[in-house]
Scaffold this active site. Structure first.
Site, PDB file in Angstrom:
ATOM      1  N   ALA A  10       0.825  -1.222   0.000  1.00 12.28           N
ATOM      2  CA  ALA A  10       0.000   0.000   0.000  1.00 12.28           C
ATOM      3  C   ALA A  10       0.856   1.268   0.000  1.00 12.28           C
ATOM      4  O   ALA A  10       0.322   2.367   0.050  1.00 12.28           O
ATOM      5  CB  ALA A  10      -0.930  -0.007   1.218  1.00 12.28           C
ATOM      6  N   THR A  11       2.175   1.123  -0.058  1.00 11.58           N
ATOM      7  CA  THR A  11       3.047   2.301   0.071  1.00 11.58           C
ATOM      8  C   THR A  11       3.220   3.064  -1.233  1.00 11.58           C
ATOM      9  O   THR A  11       3.892   4.100  -1.252  1.00 11.58           O
ATOM     10  CB  THR A  11       4.442   1.874   0.569  1.00 11.58           C
ATOM     11  OG1 THR A  11       4.961   0.894  -0.343  1.00 11.58           O
ATOM     12  CG2 THR A  11       4.395   1.314   1.971  1.00 11.58           C
ATOM     13  N   GLY A  13       1.737   3.444  -5.725  1.00  4.19           N
ATOM     14  CA  GLY A  13       1.020   2.969  -6.906  1.00  4.19           C
ATOM     15  C   GLY A  13      -0.391   2.457  -6.688  1.00  4.19           C
ATOM     16  O   GLY A  13      -1.236   3.102  -6.053  1.00  4.19           O
ATOM     17  N   ARG A  35       8.206  -0.024   3.445  1.00  2.71           N
ATOM     18  CA  ARG A  35       8.636   1.354   3.779  1.00  2.71           C
ATOM     19  C   ARG A  35       7.697   1.935   4.839  1.00  2.71           C
ATOM     20  O   ARG A  35       6.625   2.448   4.530  1.00  2.71           O
ATOM     21  CB  ARG A  35       8.665   2.200   2.500  1.00  2.71           C
ATOM     22  CG  ARG A  35       9.845   1.818   1.605  1.00  2.71           C
ATOM     23  CD  ARG A  35       9.760   2.449   0.240  1.00  2.71           C
ATOM     24  NE  ARG A  35       8.714   1.871  -0.581  1.00  2.71           N
ATOM     25  CZ  ARG A  35       8.454   2.247  -1.833  1.00  2.71           C
ATOM     26  NH1 ARG A  35       9.158   3.198  -2.396  1.00  2.71           N
ATOM     27  NH2 ARG A  35       7.487   1.655  -2.522  1.00  2.71           N
ATOM     28  N   ASP A  60       8.264  -7.539   5.173  1.00  3.66           N
ATOM     29  CA  ASP A  60       8.617  -7.959   3.809  1.00  3.66           C
ATOM     30  C   ASP A  60       7.835  -9.237   3.522  1.00  3.66           C
ATOM     31  O   ASP A  60       7.995 -10.248   4.218  1.00  3.66           O
ATOM     32  CB  ASP A  60      10.131  -8.207   3.744  1.00  3.66           C
ATOM     33  CG  ASP A  60      10.600  -8.514   2.327  1.00  3.66           C
ATOM     34  OD1 ASP A  60       9.847  -9.148   1.553  1.00  3.66           O
ATOM     35  OD2 ASP A  60      11.731  -8.129   2.003  1.00  3.66           O
ATOM     36  N   SER A 140      -1.574  -9.371 -14.201  1.00  2.00           N
ATOM     37  CA  SER A 140      -1.019  -8.442 -15.207  1.00  2.00           C
ATOM     38  C   SER A 140      -1.335  -8.982 -16.593  1.00  2.00           C
ATOM     39  O   SER A 140      -1.557 -10.187 -16.769  1.00  2.00           O
ATOM     40  CB  SER A 140       0.499  -8.370 -15.049  1.00  2.00           C
ATOM     41  OG  SER A 140       1.087  -7.651 -16.123  1.00  2.00           O
ATOM     42  N   TYR A 153       9.249 -12.505 -15.118  1.00  2.00           N
ATOM     43  CA  TYR A 153       8.131 -11.704 -14.581  1.00  2.00           C
ATOM     44  C   TYR A 153       6.806 -12.267 -15.098  1.00  2.00           C
ATOM     45  O   TYR A 153       5.853 -12.454 -14.333  1.00  2.00           O
ATOM     46  CB  TYR A 153       8.282 -10.226 -14.968  1.00  2.00           C
ATOM     47  CG  TYR A 153       7.117  -9.379 -14.504  1.00  2.00           C
ATOM     48  CD1 TYR A 153       6.871  -9.171 -13.144  1.00  2.00           C
ATOM     49  CD2 TYR A 153       6.229  -8.807 -15.425  1.00  2.00           C
ATOM     50  CE1 TYR A 153       5.781  -8.412 -12.714  1.00  2.00           C
ATOM     51  CE2 TYR A 153       5.137  -8.040 -14.999  1.00  2.00           C
ATOM     52  CZ  TYR A 153       4.917  -7.849 -13.644  1.00  2.00           C
ATOM     53  OH  TYR A 153       3.838  -7.105 -13.214  1.00  2.00           O
ATOM     54  N   LYS A 157       3.378 -13.854 -13.152  1.00  5.58           N
ATOM     55  CA  LYS A 157       1.997 -13.376 -13.298  1.00  5.58           C
ATOM     56  C   LYS A 157       1.094 -14.454 -13.915  1.00  5.58           C
ATOM     57  O   LYS A 157      -0.113 -14.485 -13.633  1.00  5.58           O
ATOM     58  CB  LYS A 157       1.976 -12.069 -14.096  1.00  5.58           C
ATOM     59  CG  LYS A 157       2.598 -10.893 -13.318  1.00  5.58           C
ATOM     60  CD  LYS A 157       1.834 -10.609 -12.010  1.00  5.58           C
ATOM     61  CE  LYS A 157       2.352  -9.394 -11.259  1.00  5.58           C
ATOM     62  NZ  LYS A 157       1.576  -9.087 -10.052  1.00  5.58           N
ATOM     63  N   VAL A 186       0.519   0.590 -16.365  1.00  9.23           N
ATOM     64  CA  VAL A 186       0.008   1.565 -15.387  1.00  9.23           C
ATOM     65  C   VAL A 186       1.190   2.422 -14.943  1.00  9.23           C
ATOM     66  O   VAL A 186       2.226   1.882 -14.540  1.00  9.23           O
ATOM     67  CB  VAL A 186      -0.565   0.873 -14.126  1.00  9.23           C
ATOM     68  CG1 VAL A 186      -1.293   1.885 -13.249  1.00  9.23           C
ATOM     69  CG2 VAL A 186      -1.476  -0.290 -14.481  1.00  9.23           C
TER      70      VAL A 186
HETATM   71  P1  NDP Z   1       4.734   0.132  -7.328  1.00 12.40           P
HETATM   72  O1  NDP Z   1       6.200  -0.144  -7.459  1.00 12.40           O
HETATM   73  O2  NDP Z   1       4.268   1.544  -7.416  1.00 12.40           O
HETATM   74  O3  NDP Z   1       4.179  -0.516  -5.975  1.00 12.40           O
HETATM   75  C1  NDP Z   1       4.555  -1.814  -5.598  1.00 12.40           C
HETATM   76  C2  NDP Z   1       4.143  -2.070  -4.156  1.00 12.40           C
HETATM   77  O4  NDP Z   1       4.538  -3.413  -3.811  1.00 12.40           O
HETATM   78  C3  NDP Z   1       4.799  -1.133  -3.186  1.00 12.40           C
HETATM   79  O5  NDP Z   1       3.865  -0.698  -2.237  1.00 12.40           O
HETATM   80  C4  NDP Z   1       5.856  -1.998  -2.513  1.00 12.40           C
HETATM   81  O6  NDP Z   1       6.028  -1.596  -1.172  1.00 12.40           O
HETATM   82  C5  NDP Z   1       5.199  -3.383  -2.562  1.00 12.40           C
HETATM   83  N1  NDP Z   1       6.197  -4.435  -2.454  1.00 12.40           N
HETATM   84  C6  NDP Z   1       7.136  -4.783  -3.363  1.00 12.40           C
HETATM   85  N2  NDP Z   1       7.926  -5.752  -2.863  1.00 12.40           N
HETATM   86  C7  NDP Z   1       7.469  -6.019  -1.611  1.00 12.40           C
HETATM   87  C8  NDP Z   1       7.868  -6.902  -0.587  1.00 12.40           C
HETATM   88  N3  NDP Z   1       8.916  -7.734  -0.744  1.00 12.40           N
HETATM   89  N4  NDP Z   1       7.191  -6.918   0.567  1.00 12.40           N
HETATM   90  C9  NDP Z   1       6.149  -6.087   0.749  1.00 12.40           C
HETATM   91  N5  NDP Z   1       5.708  -5.226  -0.182  1.00 12.40           N
HETATM   92  C10 NDP Z   1       6.373  -5.189  -1.343  1.00 12.40           C
HETATM   93  O7  NDP Z   1       4.061  -0.739  -8.473  1.00 12.40           O
HETATM   94  P2  NDP Z   1       2.521  -0.974  -8.886  1.00 12.40           P
HETATM   95  O8  NDP Z   1       1.614  -0.251  -7.997  1.00 12.40           O
HETATM   96  O9  NDP Z   1       2.443  -0.727 -10.327  1.00 12.40           O
HETATM   97  O10 NDP Z   1       2.420  -2.536  -8.672  1.00 12.40           O
HETATM   98  C11 NDP Z   1       1.410  -3.163  -7.890  1.00 12.40           C
HETATM   99  C12 NDP Z   1       1.080  -4.505  -8.511  1.00 12.40           C
HETATM  100  O11 NDP Z   1       0.548  -4.293  -9.821  1.00 12.40           O
HETATM  101  C13 NDP Z   1       2.276  -5.442  -8.699  1.00 12.40           C
HETATM  102  O12 NDP Z   1       1.879  -6.749  -8.347  1.00 12.40           O
HETATM  103  C14 NDP Z   1       2.575  -5.347 -10.189  1.00 12.40           C
HETATM  104  O13 NDP Z   1       3.187  -6.505 -10.666  1.00 12.40           O
HETATM  105  C15 NDP Z   1       1.176  -5.167 -10.745  1.00 12.40           C
HETATM  106  N6  NDP Z   1       1.060  -4.600 -12.071  1.00 12.40           N
HETATM  107  C16 NDP Z   1       1.611  -3.376 -12.356  1.00 12.40           C
HETATM  108  C17 NDP Z   1       1.486  -2.860 -13.637  1.00 12.40           C
HETATM  109  C18 NDP Z   1       2.122  -1.572 -14.032  1.00 12.40           C
HETATM  110  O14 NDP Z   1       2.281  -1.343 -15.247  1.00 12.40           O
HETATM  111  N7  NDP Z   1       2.456  -0.683 -13.113  1.00 12.40           N
HETATM  112  C19 NDP Z   1       0.723  -3.566 -14.662  1.00 12.40           C
HETATM  113  C20 NDP Z   1       0.220  -4.843 -14.263  1.00 12.40           C
HETATM  114  C21 NDP Z   1       0.354  -5.311 -13.002  1.00 12.40           C
HETATM  115  P3  NDP Z   1       7.430  -1.451  -0.418  1.00 12.40           P
HETATM  116  O15 NDP Z   1       8.477  -1.169  -1.452  1.00 12.40           O
HETATM  117  O16 NDP Z   1       7.217  -0.335   0.553  1.00 12.40           O
HETATM  118  O17 NDP Z   1       7.612  -2.771   0.265  1.00 12.40           O
HETATM  119  C1  8X3 Z   2       3.185  -4.797 -15.761  1.00 15.44           C
HETATM  120  C2  8X3 Z   2       2.798  -4.616 -17.174  1.00 15.44           C
HETATM  121  O1  8X3 Z   2       3.488  -5.046 -19.575  1.00 15.44           O
HETATM  122  O2  8X3 Z   2       5.171  -4.117 -18.072  1.00 15.44           O
HETATM  123  O3  8X3 Z   2       2.741  -5.997 -15.257  1.00 15.44           O
HETATM  124  O4  8X3 Z   2       4.513  -6.402 -17.896  1.00 15.44           O
HETATM  125  S1  8X3 Z   2       4.058  -5.086 -18.220  1.00 15.44           S
END
Ligand code: NDP
Ligand code: 8X3
Length: 252
Positions: A10-11, A13, A35, A60, A140, A153, A157, A186
């Site tokens: 939740a930190t 995106g 974080r 984590d 995804s 990756y 997914k 996104v």
């Molecule tokens: P962000 O990098 O903005 O956010 C990712 C979040 O995941 C952060 O809050 C981070 O928190 C958390 N996270 C990552 N690793 C860990 C860990 N080891 N333990 C706990 N928390 C973790 O990316 P998005 O918001 O884009 O991604 C969210 C989800 O959406 C992911 O599953 C991603 O694969 C998926 N997704 C994203 C797309 C895109 O294009 N952005 C498209 C399709 C799917 P912190 O670092 O504080 O731990």
């Molecule tokens: C994130 C979207 O297309 O970069 O899951 O894999 S893509």
């Protein structure tokens, strides 16, 4: 009494956007991430706008014992989680299999597959026991199609896609709903994480097109969790209009 949602990652995106949307719906929120400063700031900001209770859990998701301990230690008032949003995840690097960085692979597999399983294993028994709950898995387009240099990756997914189907089958008797949401591009911190802080490479991903925004996915979560009890949204694939497939985009 307010319902309770637990959102992983939740930190930033999508997870952060979902937190705001569910706060609007009066959910009490359990917010997780590594974080802690961001969890604290988010909690303060949400509490200043909405009359809800918030619990932040700083761990984590790759650490199995941490996940188990944190969920087992939830105060009684927080144990009955209604909605679990399995959102925490990442892509690390972009590379062929023959040249891939194995540390990157392990980080993706440990977070996107194993972390999602650990938290689901910890949270879902109470849902099944109560015969009530909704699990939202953020997959995804990479879980529907494989693209060059994204093999690992994408396979994490694809696993989220398969696990969503598996959970749905395993939990159908209890009435627990399972929805998988599969976004295309996104604009979040995702590409900065994938490219390890290389701003130019991250910016290039979204250049010349309008990507999805985190709020677009949060709205999809809201749609899924506000259907009547007899309706389950199994699967949603949501793309920017300018993206027809993982590797097919139009840019100005
Ligand atoms: P962000 O990098 O903005 O956010 C990712 C979040 O995941 C952060 O809050 C981070 O928190 C958390 N996270 C990552 N690793 C860990 C860990 N080891 N333990 C706990 N928390 C973790 O990316 P998005 O918001 O884009 O991604 C969210 C989800 O959406 C992911 O599953 C991603 O694969 C998926 N997704 C994203 C797309 C895109 O294009 N952005 C498209 C399709 C799917 P912190 O670092 O504080 O731990
Ligand atoms: C994130 C979207 O297309 O970069 O899951 O894999 S893509």
């Amino acid at each position: 009494m307010n319902k309770i949602a637990l959102i992983t990652g939740a930190t930033a995106g999508i997870g952060e956007a979902v937190a705001y949307k569910l706060a609007e719906l009066n959910y009490n929120l359990i917010l997780t991430g590594r974080r802690n400063d961001r969890l604290t700031n988010l909690s303060t900001s949400l509490k200043s706008k909405y009359e809800i209770d918030i619990l932040t859990l700083n761990f984590d998701i790759r650490i199995r014992e941490a996940v188990k301990t944190q969920i087992e230690a939830l105060p009684e008032a927080w144990k009955n989680i209604d909605v679990l949003v399995n959102n925490a995840g990442l892509a690390a690097g972009l590379s062929t299999i023959q040249e891939g960085n194995i540390d990157d692979w392990e980080q993706m597999i440990d977070t996107n597959i194993k972390g999602l399983l650990y938290i689901t294993r910890a949270v879902s028994p109470v849902m099944v026991h109560r015969k009530q709950g909704h699990i939202i898995n953020i997959g995804s387009i990479a879980g529907k199609e494989v693209y060059p240099n994204g093999g690992v990756y994408c396979s994490t997914k694809f696993a989220v896609d398969a696990l969503s189907k598996g959970m749905r089958i395993d939990m159908v008797q209890s009435g627990v709903k399972v929805t998988a949401i599969h976004p295309g591009m996104v604009e979040t911190e995702f590409s900065m994480v994938r490219f390890k802080g290389d701003q130019a490479k991250a910016d290039a991903v979204y250049q010349g097109l309008t990507p999805l925004y985190a709020n677009d996915i949060a709205e999809a979560v809201v749609f899924a969790i506000t259907r009547p009890s007899h309706v389950n949204i199994n699967d949603m694939v949501i793309m920017p209009t300018a993206q027809a497939a993982a590797t097919v985009v139009v840019r100005d």
